[in-house]
Write an enzyme that holds these catalytic residues in place. Structure first.
Site, mmCIF file in Angstrom:
data_model
loop_
_atom_site.group_PDB
_atom_site.id
_atom_site.type_symbol
_atom_site.label_atom_id
_atom_site.label_comp_id
_atom_site.label_asym_id
_atom_site.label_seq_id
_atom_site.Cartn_x
_atom_site.Cartn_y
_atom_site.Cartn_z
ATOM 1 N N ARG A 1 -9.103 -1.970 5.712
ATOM 2 C CA ARG A 1 -7.963 -1.081 5.441
ATOM 3 C C ARG A 1 -8.001 -0.711 3.955
ATOM 4 N NH1 ARG A 1 -5.767 1.853 8.640
ATOM 5 N NH2 ARG A 1 -5.184 0.225 10.121
ATOM 6 N N GLN B 1 -11.067 4.738 18.461
ATOM 7 C CA GLN B 1 -10.573 5.555 17.341
ATOM 8 C C GLN B 1 -11.555 5.451 16.153
ATOM 9 O OE1 GLN B 1 -7.322 7.070 16.225
ATOM 10 N NE2 GLN B 1 -6.751 5.963 14.392
ATOM 11 N N ARG C 1 -17.926 2.312 11.184
ATOM 12 C CA ARG C 1 -17.179 1.487 10.225
ATOM 13 C C ARG C 1 -17.113 0.025 10.650
ATOM 14 N NH1 ARG C 1 -10.738 3.002 10.934
ATOM 15 N NH2 ARG C 1 -10.602 2.768 13.197
ATOM 16 N N HIS D 1 -13.171 8.191 5.221
ATOM 17 C CA HIS D 1 -11.716 7.916 5.279
ATOM 18 C C HIS D 1 -11.244 7.263 3.964
ATOM 19 C CE1 HIS D 1 -7.900 6.748 6.906
ATOM 20 N NE2 HIS D 1 -8.217 7.170 8.117
ATOM 21 N N ASP E 1 0.271 13.221 8.202
ATOM 22 C CA ASP E 1 -1.030 13.074 8.855
ATOM 23 C C ASP E 1 -1.513 14.485 9.186
ATOM 24 O OD1 ASP E 1 -3.261 12.219 10.153
ATOM 25 O OD2 ASP E 1 -2.234 10.906 11.589
ATOM 26 N N GLU F 1 -9.287 12.634 2.660
ATOM 27 C CA GLU F 1 -10.549 12.307 3.333
ATOM 28 C C GLU F 1 -11.375 13.559 3.609
ATOM 29 O OE1 GLU F 1 -9.147 10.532 7.006
ATOM 30 O OE2 GLU F 1 -7.365 9.825 5.988
HETATM 31 O O1 TA6 Z 1 -7.328 9.912 8.968
HETATM 32 C C1 TA6 Z 1 -5.991 9.767 9.343
HETATM 33 C C2 TA6 Z 1 -5.925 8.918 10.595
HETATM 34 O O2 TA6 Z 1 -6.721 9.497 11.600
HETATM 35 C C3 TA6 Z 1 -4.464 8.758 11.008
HETATM 36 O O3 TA6 Z 1 -4.143 9.440 12.190
HETATM 37 C C4 TA6 Z 1 -4.256 7.257 11.068
HETATM 38 O O4 TA6 Z 1 -4.244 6.748 12.317
HETATM 39 C C5 TA6 Z 1 -5.382 6.754 10.182
HETATM 40 O O5 TA6 Z 1 -6.452 7.627 10.331
HETATM 41 C C6 TA6 Z 1 -5.787 5.291 10.270
HETATM 42 O O6 TA6 Z 1 -6.544 5.011 11.378
HETATM 43 P P1 TA6 Z 1 -7.045 3.526 11.636
HETATM 44 O O7 TA6 Z 1 -7.804 3.579 12.926
HETATM 45 O O8 TA6 Z 1 -7.908 3.138 10.480
HETATM 46 O O9 TA6 Z 1 -5.801 2.668 11.716
#
Ligand code: TA6
Length: 289
Positions: free
Chosen positions: A61, A78, A83, A156, A201, A259
């Site tokens: 994070r 996601q 990563r 990110h 966001d 990002e």
């Molecule tokens: O880049 C923004 C995003 O896609 C948000 O929608 C938010 O969820 C963030 O990334 C963090 O994602 P993560 O999977 O690292 O918790």
């Protein structure tokens, strides 16, 4: 038996600029996530005090996690697997004797974890160049498969700010964006600079300008990309912050994600390579652009 550390023992690689004391960067082998970038001892990246990372389970994070082959939610996990996977550093970093810049490359090829999610053969090469007031990175995606594949990607990047209510993001005026906190509506940015005063966001698409991030204090960073045509701006704000186990409740006040992204699907034919570049440069107060 030798006690010499092997690639498998290595958790991170630290690059130290050879002509600028206190300028360094640290790359975690899990994710090839850059977890620190310091210029003369000053940290340029945000990492949550609750952050931890675990191979194939938990991305860091903070810093610069690499999103590949899918930005956001979708068919697979996601933000994809890059990563979460352990990358390799095939050769030792090199130093440019004239400038003192340090150059390192990290490689990811498919493993059981990536194959279970995404069946394609690929090679990712992430080149990190530490310069005296700039971090330059380059992500290469090579299709080593016999079929075409499609991907999206993003770096990110988490930045620290003094005070989120004073932070500024310049360069987005006139760009269209998808507002993920307003039912995914497409809007056009009318503000310059963009400032954050609640959960944010947004995916700004086809951004034409370089971005200048002001940290709410005296520091500004110039963000310049090639082939990462989109810019994502994210701050979870208080409610979401409370729901995140690896993020302190109050940390939304001192961070912002800006990002560089390639969020529109890119199709790569067998043998083809896509390269995206990004640079983060510290601007001194009297810098003329
Ligand atoms: O880049 C923004 C995003 O896609 C948000 O929608 C938010 O969820 C963030 O990334 C963090 O994602 P993560 O999977 O690292 O918790």
């Amino acid at each position: 038996m030798s006690d010499k550390p092997t690639q498998e023992d290595l958790q991170h690689v630290t690059l130290e600029h050879q002509k600028c004391e206190g300028t360094s960067c640290k790359v975690e082998l899990v994710g090839a996530t850059i977890s620190s970038f310091k210029i003369m001892g000053h940290e340029m990246l945000f990492v949550s005090k609750k952050a931890y990372c675990e191979e194939e389970k938990k991305p860091l994070r903070g810093g610069i996690p690499i999103v590949f082959p899918q930005f956001g939610p979708g068919k697979i996990k996601q933000h994809g697997f890059a990563r979460l996977c352990r990358w390799k550093m095939p050769v030792m970093p090199t130093v440019n004797p004239q400038t003192g810049d340090v150059d390192a490359s990290f490689v990811l090829v498919p493993n059981d974890f990536s194959k279970a999610m995404w069946p394609h053969d690929f090679a990712l090469v992430y080149r990190v160049i530490l310069k005296h007031s700039c971090l330059a990175v380059q992500l290469q995606v090579k299709n080593t498969d016999s079929e075409p594949f499609t991907f999206t990607s993003c770096l990110h990047t988490y930045f620290p700010v003094d005070d989120i209510s004073k932070a500024t993001v310049k360069g987005l005026k006139g760009s269209s964006y998808i507002d993920k906190v307003d039912e995914g509506k497409t809007k056009v940015e009318s503000d310059d600079p963009v400032m954050i005063n609640g959960r944010t966001d947004r995916v700004y698409t086809n951004v034409k300008n370089d971005i200048i991030l002001g940290d709410g204090g005296n520091a500004s960073l110039l963000l310049k990309s090639v082939n990462f045509d989109d810019i994502v701006v994210w701050n979870p704000w208080s409610e979401i912050a409370k729901s995140m186990s690896d993020f302190d409740d109050e940390e939304y006040k001192t961070m912002i994600c800006v990002e560089p992204g390639a969020t529109k699907p890119i199709v790569l034919a067998p043998g083809e390579t896509w390269t995206g570049k990004h640079g983060i440069t510290l601007l001194l107060p009297d810098t003329k652009l």
